[in-house]
Motif scaffolding. Structure first.
Motif, short mmCIF file in Angstrom:
data_model
loop_
_atom_site.label_atom_id
_atom_site.label_comp_id
_atom_site.label_asym_id
_atom_site.label_seq_id
_atom_site.Cartn_x
_atom_site.Cartn_y
_atom_site.Cartn_z
N VAL A 2 -6.14 35.49 30.91
CA VAL A 2 -6.70 34.58 31.42
C VAL A 2 -8.32 35.31 31.19
O VAL A 2 -8.54 36.40 31.65
CB VAL A 2 -6.87 34.55 33.02
N TYR A 62 -0.14 38.62 35.49
CA TYR A 62 -0.57 37.63 36.53
C TYR A 62 -0.50 37.96 37.90
O TYR A 62 -1.29 37.48 38.71
CB TYR A 62 0.49 36.21 36.10
N TYR A 82 -1.63 29.33 37.21
CA TYR A 82 -1.70 30.52 36.18
C TYR A 82 -0.45 31.13 35.56
O TYR A 82 0.45 31.48 36.45
CB TYR A 82 -2.69 31.89 36.33
N TRP A 142 0.10 27.74 30.95
CA TRP A 142 -0.99 27.45 31.20
C TRP A 142 -1.93 28.24 30.31
O TRP A 142 -2.92 27.50 29.79
CB TRP A 142 -1.71 27.85 32.45
N THR A 143 -1.72 29.52 29.91
CA THR A 143 -2.57 30.25 29.18
C THR A 143 -2.60 29.91 27.58
O THR A 143 -3.61 29.50 27.21
CB THR A 143 -1.81 31.78 29.06
N ASP A 184 -4.42 26.57 27.39
CA ASP A 184 -5.97 26.89 27.73
C ASP A 184 -6.50 27.43 26.17
O ASP A 184 -7.72 27.00 25.83
CB ASP A 184 -6.08 28.07 28.59
#
Length: 474
Positions: free
Chosen positions: A153, A178, A200, A204-205, A208
């Protein structure tokens, strides 16, 4: 020379498998070179003035690493690090300091015939977003490959995903942390979020990164071969930590949780256990890593996967067998095994690729290329055929061994003595056609010779070392 001879696996990864080798892990011989495409030697430091530090971490082992890597077409990278935001800013914001570092890094890599540089800068500020892109572009001028370790993230907005992907050969997402040392217990590398967990997650990463312009074929999903043990108030999940957690490598976490009682969180694909009534250990094991590798290379369509860090798996060598199974294309491009109806498994057309017949036409079968191995080392046999429904491996020569998986496309064995072993693969297609092929495996004893070979006759094995190599582009 003899000590450098490792088994050449019949199958090697098609997707990238990127492993970090830390300076405190000094055993190069036992690495599963057959399951890797890249090894990054960690670490050489880069200082605020652009000078390099701890270069002996590289120079003391790169030549030995190259001798193993050349047998398997594995690429060796130098991992350069800086974890101080102020130091990174001082270095990256100065073109002259960058130029000095680029020159030194190029010499360190090229003087040893290595492949590239892996850049691991952590604590980046958004003020240096373009500086980092410039640095990567400058490095690409002096070495063959440049990859970056990038965050799960990007809290500070410091990484320009699309520009970095365009400038480099790959972004290694550090897909862990995480749940971190100072937070509450939970999955270190959750595959999916939601439910009782935050959104997260690895999935998701990846999305993204893609949303902000990183192509999937430039993303390497890094996975942890470690977990964390949190002191907690109780065994509630999710729980509350009472102090910082400690890292536990996979080789220690697996037996500890086998003894304590292993649980599995299906949402995140993560095992965990309770070592005591006030502890929670969340970690990854062979099964959870396999699920995440499968997601990376088969579901998400990424460039590949990787791990921090090599040797953390200890004796759980089956991890690498799983990685090979998931990153090697065993289909031979035929679009599948035909399914129950004897079709070709998805060539997009209405007709079968091979018409039904009475079995008189031979089926094209390959038992693979010849292999060199050592005594007590597992050897993987991988077959291929135009279309196969029934597979059968058998031994036709050499000291007797037990075949594991003799009724599938892949089989394996462990030899207890040196010699030449010959195996036959018989395949029958759904339309009745049959075919067969044989493969030789040269097994060396621990002195480096096959039984019956003259002492010191290592040169007898050289032809086998040259038989199967990936192309430089793979």
């Amino acid at each position: 020379m003899l000590a450098l001879m490792l088994a050449l696996a019949n199958a090697q990864p098609d997707a990238v498998v990127y492993g970090y080798l830390a300076y405190w892990a000094d055993d190069l011989e036992s690495l599963r070179w057959d399951a890797l495409t890249h090894v990054a030697i960690f670490n050489v430091g880069i200082e605020s003035d652009g000078s390099l530090s701890s270069t002996s971490n590289w120079t003391s082992r790169v030549d030995e690493a190259m001798s193993y890597a050349e047998l398997h077409d594995v690429k060796i990278d130098l991992c350069v690090t800086n974890f101080s935001s102020s130091s990174i800013d001082s270095f990256l914001s100065s073109p002259s300091k960058r130029a000095s570092a680029v020159s030194e890094l190029g010499d360190l890599v090229n003087d040893h015939g290595a492949n590239g540089v892996n850049v691991d800068f952590e604590g980046m500020s958004s003020d240096n977003k373009q500086d980092l892109v410039d640095f990567i572009e400058e490095l690409k001028q002096v070495v063959d490959e440049v990859t970056l370790a990038t965050p799960a993230v990007d809290w500070s907005g410091a990484y320009d995903y699309d520009a970095l992907a365009n400038a480099s050969d790959g972004l290694f997402i550090m897909g862990y942390g995480y749940h971190w040392s100072g937070g509450d217990p939970g999955p270190v590398a959750p595959l999916y979020g939601g439910g009782i967990w935050s959104d997260y997650s690895l999935d998701w990463t990846v999305e993204d990164y893609v949303y902000y312009g990183a192509p999937r074929d430039k993303i390497i999903l890094g996975l942890p071969l470690y977990g964390r043990n949190w002191p907690t108030t109780n065994n509630d999940v999710p729980g509350d930590a009472t102090a910082d957690s400690s890292a536990v490598v996979m080789s220690s976490a697996i037996p500890e949780c086998e003894a304590a009682g292993r649980y599995y969180d299906e949402q995140t694909e993560t095992p965990y256990c309770f070592p005591s009534s006030t502890e929670q250990l969340w970690y990854d094991d062979v099964g959870s890593i396999a699920a995440k590798v499968d997601y990376a290379v088969n579901d998400a369509g990424l460039l590949g996967t990787g791990v921090w860090a090599l040797h953390y798996e200890g004796d759980y060598d089956e991890l690498w067998d799983e990685v090979l199974d998931l990153t090697v294309d065993l289909s031979g491009g035929d679009g599948g095994d035909g399914g129950d109806d004897g079709g070709d498994g998805g060539d997009g057309g209405d007709e079968e690729e091979y018409p039904e017949n009475d079995g008189s036409s031979a089926l094209a079968v390959s038992a693979g290329e010849s292999v060199l191995a050592y005594v007590e080392q597992e050897v993987l046999l991988v077959g291929d055929a135009e279309e196969g429904e029934h597979w059968s491996w058998s031994q036709v020569a050499g000291p007797s061994v037990a075949l594991d998986g003799d009724r599938s496309r892949t089989s394996s064995f462990v030899a207890e003595e040196g010699g030449t072993y010959t195996f036959q693969l018989d395949v029958e297609a759904s339309d009745g056609r049959r075919g067969s092929d044989q493969v030789d495996v040269q097994v060396l004893d621990k002195a480096g010779c096959a039984t019956g070979a003259p002492a010191g006759a290592w040169w007898l094995a050289l032809p086998f070392l040259l038989i199967y190599r990936r192309s430089p582009e793979s």
